[in-house]
Design a protein around this motif. Structure first.
Motif, PDB file in Angstrom:
ATOM      1  N   ASP A  95       5.695   4.186   5.194  1.00 35.68           N
ATOM      2  CA  ASP A  95       6.518   3.115   5.764  1.00 35.68           C
ATOM      3  C   ASP A  95       6.476   1.830   4.924  1.00 35.68           C
ATOM      4  O   ASP A  95       7.021   0.797   5.324  1.00 35.68           O
ATOM      5  CB  ASP A  95       6.133   2.828   7.230  1.00 35.68           C
ATOM      6  CG  ASP A  95       4.669   2.484   7.429  1.00 35.68           C
ATOM      7  OD1 ASP A  95       3.817   2.963   6.656  1.00 35.68           O
ATOM      8  OD2 ASP A  95       4.357   1.727   8.376  1.00 35.68           O
ATOM      9  N   HIS A  96       5.850   1.933   3.720  1.00 35.26           N
ATOM     10  CA  HIS A  96       5.777   0.780   2.817  1.00 35.26           C
ATOM     11  C   HIS A  96       6.202   1.113   1.393  1.00 35.26           C
ATOM     12  O   HIS A  96       6.678   0.247   0.671  1.00 35.26           O
ATOM     13  CB  HIS A  96       4.351   0.209   2.809  1.00 35.26           C
ATOM     14  CG  HIS A  96       3.940  -0.276   4.156  1.00 35.26           C
ATOM     15  ND1 HIS A  96       3.978  -1.603   4.505  1.00 35.26           N
ATOM     16  CD2 HIS A  96       3.565   0.402   5.270  1.00 35.26           C
ATOM     17  CE1 HIS A  96       3.626  -1.719   5.780  1.00 35.26           C
ATOM     18  NE2 HIS A  96       3.367  -0.518   6.268  1.00 35.26           N
ATOM     19  N   HIS A 141       0.846  -1.203   0.000  1.00 37.83           N
ATOM     20  CA  HIS A 141       0.000   0.000   0.000  1.00 37.83           C
ATOM     21  C   HIS A 141       0.874   1.244   0.000  1.00 37.83           C
ATOM     22  O   HIS A 141       2.097   1.155   0.120  1.00 37.83           O
ATOM     23  CB  HIS A 141      -1.000  -0.009   1.152  1.00 37.83           C
ATOM     24  CG  HIS A 141      -0.417   0.009   2.536  1.00 37.83           C
ATOM     25  ND1 HIS A 141       0.261  -1.074   3.073  1.00 37.83           N
ATOM     26  CD2 HIS A 141      -0.398   0.967   3.495  1.00 37.83           C
ATOM     27  CE1 HIS A 141       0.649  -0.777   4.307  1.00 37.83           C
ATOM     28  NE2 HIS A 141       0.271   0.461   4.586  1.00 37.83           N
ATOM     29  N   ASP A 184       0.054  -4.556   6.899  1.00 41.11           N
ATOM     30  CA  ASP A 184      -0.340  -3.947   8.186  1.00 41.11           C
ATOM     31  C   ASP A 184      -1.700  -4.421   8.633  1.00 41.11           C
ATOM     32  O   ASP A 184      -2.360  -3.768   9.424  1.00 41.11           O
ATOM     33  CB  ASP A 184      -0.498  -2.427   8.007  1.00 41.11           C
ATOM     34  CG  ASP A 184       0.809  -1.707   7.968  1.00 41.11           C
ATOM     35  OD1 ASP A 184       1.833  -2.374   7.802  1.00 41.11           O
ATOM     36  OD2 ASP A 184       0.797  -0.478   8.088  1.00 41.11           O
ATOM     37  N   HIS A 200       6.531  -5.588  12.179  1.00 39.96           N
ATOM     38  CA  HIS A 200       5.931  -4.251  12.154  1.00 39.96           C
ATOM     39  C   HIS A 200       5.851  -3.670  13.573  1.00 39.96           C
ATOM     40  O   HIS A 200       4.780  -3.341  14.080  1.00 39.96           O
ATOM     41  CB  HIS A 200       4.548  -4.284  11.487  1.00 39.96           C
ATOM     42  CG  HIS A 200       4.176  -2.975  10.833  1.00 39.96           C
ATOM     43  ND1 HIS A 200       3.701  -1.902  11.543  1.00 39.96           N
ATOM     44  CD2 HIS A 200       4.248  -2.553   9.551  1.00 39.96           C
ATOM     45  CE1 HIS A 200       3.463  -0.882  10.709  1.00 39.96           C
ATOM     46  NE2 HIS A 200       3.812  -1.258   9.490  1.00 39.96           N
TER      47      HIS A 200
HETATM   48 ZN   LIG Z   1       3.017   0.136   8.074  1.00 37.10          ZN
END
Ligand SMILES: [Zn+2]
Length: 229
Positions: free
Chosen positions: A58-59, A54, A141, A191
């Motif tokens: 952070d991805h 996504h 996530d 994570h």
């Molecule tokens: Zn994340």
């Protein structure tokens, strides 16, 4: 990293390389990188594919992905929102959009997208099946959702990555719920930057899922998982 060795037959190697969902998976024939951020492109000289779940920071790091792609000529597979963000940086024939229930082959390795319960545009999770049938579920996530039970029963996962922190609503309990629903051979809490959270997850697995092993990964360390008998 990069991983010099090759996994044994019926096994895969993996490395968790940031505090988020950054995972490298090496099968006997292919190297897949999932959600690379906070790392240098030269860590992945042998990438065959980069998978993006996504569009959150952070991805998805479009500049880093472009750099990896340029150096390796690898394929990029991404959810629709990330595909939009990558369109101008990646050659069109190397960028493949994926949605839940779609499958893309990377040589003999299968990459299938599933639903992801996370507040992003159209996030996905990934089921990766190696050429000799090792099954990995990268749940990005995601929070738990009911269909995970059915997916777990059908796929019989060897490894499931379970988010235990940082993302909205996630905790060791929601991570454990993902493991409880999918019933993998090995559950990996990730994570997070809290070893306490990982330990809490491990405790719950030990008490309530005797047939699942918990593997608490250290960053940048190589682990091997063999297909269940
Ligand atoms: Zn994340």
């Amino acid at each position: 990293m990069p991983i010099e060795k090759t996994p044994e037959e019926n096994a895969i190697l993996f490395v968790w390389f940031n505090h988020y969902a950054g995972v490298l998976i090496k099968t006997p024939s292919k190297t897949l990188i999932i959600d690379p951020v906070d790392i240098r492109a030269r860590s992945f000289p042998d990438a065959d594919a980069v998978l993006i779940t996504h569009e959150h920071y952070d991805h998805l790091d479009p500049r880093l992905i472009a750099e990896i792609q340029k150096a390796t000529k690898c394929t990029i597979i991404a959810d629709p929102a990330s595909t939009q963000r990558l369109k101008h940086a990646i050659p069109p024939e190397k960028l493949q959009q994926i949605r839940p229930s779609e499958e893309i082959k990377v040589g003999e390795v299968s990459v299938k997208a599933e639903k992801c319960n996370h507040p992003a545009a159209e996030p996905v999770t990934y089921i990766i099946t190696s050429e000799d049938g090792v099954k990995i579920f990268h749940t990005a996530d995601s929070l738990p959702y009911p269909e995970l039970a059915e997916i777990g029963e059908k796929e019989k996962f060897d490894v499931v990555f379970c988010t235990v922190g940082i993302a909205p609503g996630t905790s060791p309990d929601t991570g454990f719920e993902i493991a409880r629903l999918t019933k993998p051979q090995v559950a990996v809490p990730y994570h997070t930057n809290s070893t306490d959270y990982q330990q809490q997850f491990a405790q719950m697995i030990k008490q309530e899922l005797p047939r699942t092993a918990c593997l608490i990964p250290e960053l940048n360390k190589i682990y091997q998982v063999t297909k269940r008998k």
